[in-house]
Every structure is written in C-alpha cells, then in structure tokens.
Design a protein around this motif. Structure first.
Motif, PDB file in Angstrom:
ATOM      1  N   PHE A  80      45.480  45.247  41.391  1.00 40.85           N
ATOM      2  CA  PHE A  80      44.957  44.015  40.792  1.00 40.85           C
ATOM      3  C   PHE A  80      44.766  42.980  41.895  1.00 40.85           C
ATOM      4  O   PHE A  80      45.650  42.784  42.736  1.00 40.85           O
ATOM      5  N   VAL A  81      43.613  42.300  41.861  1.00 47.07           N
ATOM      6  CA  VAL A  81      43.302  41.233  42.816  1.00 47.07           C
ATOM      7  C   VAL A  81      42.961  39.976  42.020  1.00 47.07           C
ATOM      8  O   VAL A  81      42.175  40.032  41.071  1.00 47.07           O
ATOM      9  N   ASN A  82      43.544  38.848  42.418  1.00 46.37           N
ATOM     10  CA  ASN A  82      43.349  37.597  41.686  1.00 46.37           C
ATOM     11  C   ASN A  82      42.704  36.535  42.577  1.00 46.37           C
ATOM     12  O   ASN A  82      43.004  36.432  43.767  1.00 46.37           O
ATOM     13  N   VAL A  83      41.813  35.736  41.971  1.00 49.76           N
ATOM     14  CA  VAL A  83      41.233  34.566  42.633  1.00 49.76           C
ATOM     15  C   VAL A  83      41.932  33.331  42.096  1.00 49.76           C
ATOM     16  O   VAL A  83      41.971  33.109  40.878  1.00 49.76           O
ATOM     17  N   HIS A  84      42.489  32.530  42.998  1.00 50.55           N
ATOM     18  CA  HIS A  84      43.274  31.363  42.596  1.00 50.55           C
ATOM     19  C   HIS A  84      42.754  30.150  43.364  1.00 50.55           C
ATOM     20  O   HIS A  84      42.685  30.179  44.588  1.00 50.55           O
ATOM     21  N   SER A 130      42.352  30.889  47.208  1.00 53.81           N
ATOM     22  CA  SER A 130      43.175  31.990  47.706  1.00 53.81           C
ATOM     23  C   SER A 130      42.825  33.233  46.912  1.00 53.81           C
ATOM     24  O   SER A 130      42.729  33.187  45.680  1.00 53.81           O
ATOM     25  N   ILE A 131      42.622  34.341  47.604  1.00 53.94           N
ATOM     26  CA  ILE A 131      42.428  35.642  46.960  1.00 53.94           C
ATOM     27  C   ILE A 131      43.634  36.483  47.346  1.00 53.94           C
ATOM     28  O   ILE A 131      43.938  36.623  48.536  1.00 53.94           O
ATOM     29  N   HIS A 132      44.333  37.026  46.351  1.00 52.78           N
ATOM     30  CA  HIS A 132      45.605  37.681  46.657  1.00 52.78           C
ATOM     31  C   HIS A 132      45.840  38.891  45.762  1.00 52.78           C
ATOM     32  O   HIS A 132      45.248  39.016  44.673  1.00 52.78           O
ATOM     33  N   LEU A 133      46.692  39.783  46.229  1.00 56.49           N
ATOM     34  CA  LEU A 133      47.144  40.899  45.415  1.00 56.49           C
ATOM     35  C   LEU A 133      48.061  40.365  44.313  1.00 56.49           C
ATOM     36  O   LEU A 133      48.772  39.375  44.516  1.00 56.49           O
ATOM     37  N   VAL A 134      48.042  41.014  43.174  1.00 53.52           N
ATOM     38  CA  VAL A 134      48.820  40.550  42.029  1.00 53.52           C
ATOM     39  C   VAL A 134      50.111  41.355  41.924  1.00 53.52           C
ATOM     40  O   VAL A 134      50.095  42.589  41.970  1.00 53.52           O
ATOM     41  N   ILE A 135      51.218  40.630  41.780  1.00 56.71           N
ATOM     42  CA  ILE A 135      52.526  41.219  41.520  1.00 56.71           C
ATOM     43  C   ILE A 135      53.103  40.514  40.303  1.00 56.71           C
ATOM     44  O   ILE A 135      52.537  39.516  39.840  1.00 56.71           O
TER      45      ILE A 135
END
Length: 333
Positions: free
Chosen positions: A97-101, A128-133
């Motif tokens: 999963f990748v999230n745009v924040h 910020s674009i980041h992996l989702v945990i």
C-alpha cells in the motif's frame, strides 16, 4: 530489449486529490480499479477519463469490497489519495500500500493538514508519498517536497500546487516502490498530529484579530466548508477577503459592524477585534456561486455575527443559569 509490462494498481481516491493521482498512475501503471465517491466536484471528469481507458469506478460501501478486490485482481499495489477510512492490518498485509499525504511527514499526521497549516499560520506545506503501515501516516517516505505558504494562498491554491506535484511524481514513485525501493524512515521522535478533520464549525468570531480571521477564511475556501458569519439570521460564507492594512482606527464600534462599502467595486469592510477586513466576495444562502460582497450586504448599518436563533438560545441558557444560581442562593439562606 523487451519493455517491462506496466504493474497493476488499485486506486482509492475519495477526495480532491484523486483525479491528479489517477492521471499520474495511468501514465506509468495499469489502473485496474478505482474506488471513489460520486459526490466529488470532478466526479464526471474523472469518470470520463476512466471510461476512455476501460477502468471501472465504484463507490466503496465497506472495506470488505477492498479485501475481495485484492484477492481477485492481485494488484502489485493499492494507492491511496484522499481516503478517509483506516485500513486494518489484515488488509494491509495482502499487498503493498502506498499513500499520498499532503503534509511534510512526520509533521501533521492525520487529516485536513493543508487547512490547518493555513489556519495555524504555518509558512510551509508539502506532499509526502509513503508506504502504509498500521501506524497512522507512518511508514517509510518514498518522496517528499515542501512548498511555501504565501500571504494570499488559500487551501484551494495550495491544493492546486500540490496536485501538480502529485501528478508529476506519483506514478514513477509507485513503480519504484513496486520494484523494491523501500524509501527512508520517518523521524518519529518529531512527529506531530493535526486535527482529525476540517473544522466543521468555521464560524467567524469578529472579536478575533484580523490575521486570525483571514487565515480561517483562506483555510476553508470552497469546496471546503467555508468560513462563515450571519447576516439577518442567514449564514453567509466568506469566499475572498484580505486584511485592510491602511484602515483608519475605529473606536467604540462593535466587531462585525460594516464600516465601509463600495457598490461599484463590490467590496465591503467589516470591523474585527483589532482592525478591518475587506471582503470581496461571499456565498449567500442557497447560492451555488459567489457574488460581490456589496451585492449581498446592502448597507453599512449591518452587523455580521451570530444568527438571531443562536442569540436567543444563548439568552435562554443565560436565564436558566441565573435561575439556578438564584435557587442555590435561596437554599443557603
């Protein structure tokens, strides 16, 4: 040399960043499903874009739909851009999963970060674009960029700039993550959390300083809820205003009182706690488009503030409180 096939991705995109995300992903990936609400301003444009590429679009009723879709389509990644539900760990474990924040993580984790950055007087916003945990807005950073917040920036203008960055970068970042890029860890020791949502009660307190009121208006410009006041018992959303730096000093006037009006230029000046705010446009009740402030406010004798119903409720509450105090006094005598 054989060209690598584009990876399959699913897009969750319920809000104002979703269309830019779709355009970026479509240039680098094969989007196999979009989950998006139908009540967004650009819903028809996004649907047309998706239809031209044979991408199905559906509103998500519950997260079981997502779990089932991942099992059926087996995407290389699920990309999130404007989605207001927490995805449980058992679904996050099914694929990447990748999230745009829209903040400079780890600062302003949570929602409505661009709105609050303006309202709180921040000087920068960011993406910020980041992996989702499972941790809220945690996960390694894949991409980050800051932008300045200018004195005249609104949440709408900042979203336009951040959407442009997202459209330029997201697709390539997702492909890199799919092919193994793990990004860099966040500095969790300096994490901060914004409010969970856009202020639903954006009523203007005219006793506040002019700059504070100005930031509230700029932080809530439509399609967000809008900062509002009341005129003749009706809600009036302020869509465009700015502090009047050359305003004369008014003594003895109540904040919220109209102190100037120009029918030809359309502006209205209203007294604040420490100065004057010039309103250029407003959104009257039951209207879809803003109009010149002077068109909605026809007299300098008007005062903006609480609706009459709210004022009556406060008077009733005060009377009840006084009656309670009288009873307590009598009981002690």
């Amino acid at each position: 040399m054989t060209e690598q096939p584009q990876p399959d991705v699913v897009l969750l995109a319920d809000g104002p960043t979703g269309f830019a995300a779709l355009r970026s992903l479509a240039a680098h990936c094969r989007v196999v499903q979009i989950f998006r609400r139908t009540d967004q301003p650009d819903a028809s444009a996004l649907k047309a874009f998706a239809n031209n590429r044979g991408i199905p679009v559906a509103a998500m009723q519950d997260l079981n739909q997502l779990q089932k879709m991942i099992a059926e389509l087996r995407p290389a990644a699920v990309v999130i851009s404007s989605f207001d539900r927490i995805i449980p760990p058992q679904i996050l474990a099914l694929c990447r999963f990748v999230n745009v924040h829209y903040s400079l993580l780890p600062h302003y984790r949570g929602r409505a970060n661009v709105n609050w950055a303006i309202i709180n007087g921040e000087t920068t916003a960011g993406i910020s674009i980041h992996l989702v945990i499972p941790e809220l807005d945690g996960g390694n950073l894949l991409f980050q960029q800051a932008i300045p917040i200018g004195a005249n920036d609104t949440v709408t203008s900042l979203y336009e700039r951040l959407n442009a960055i997202q459209e330029r970068e997201l697709g390539g970042v997702v492909v890199r993550a799919i092919t193994g890029y793990q990004g860099t860890s966040q500095d969790t020791d300096n994490a901060s959390y914004g409010c969970a949502r856009v202020p639903e009660d954006g009523e203007i307190d005219w006793c506040q300083p002019t700059d504070t009121i100005d930031r509230l208006i700029r932080g809530l410009t439509p399609p967000f809820p809008g900062a509002f006041s009341h005129l003749d018992g009706q809600r009036l959303i302020i869509t465009n205003a700015s502090p009047r730096l050359d305003a004369p000093c008014y003594i003895g006037r109540v904040p919220g009182r109209i102190v100037g009006r120009s029918p030809s230029e359309g502006w209205v000046d209203v007294l604040t706690g420490d100065g004057v705010l010039r309103m250029f446009s407003v959104l009257p009740p039951n209207s879809e488009r803003p109009c010149a402030a002077a068109s909605a406010i026809g007299s300098t004798r008007a005062t903006l503030g609480l609706s009459r119903l709210d004022l009556l409720r406060r008077i009733v509450a005060l009377e009840d409180r006084l009656a309670t105090l009288e009873r307590l006094k009598c009981a002690h005598e």
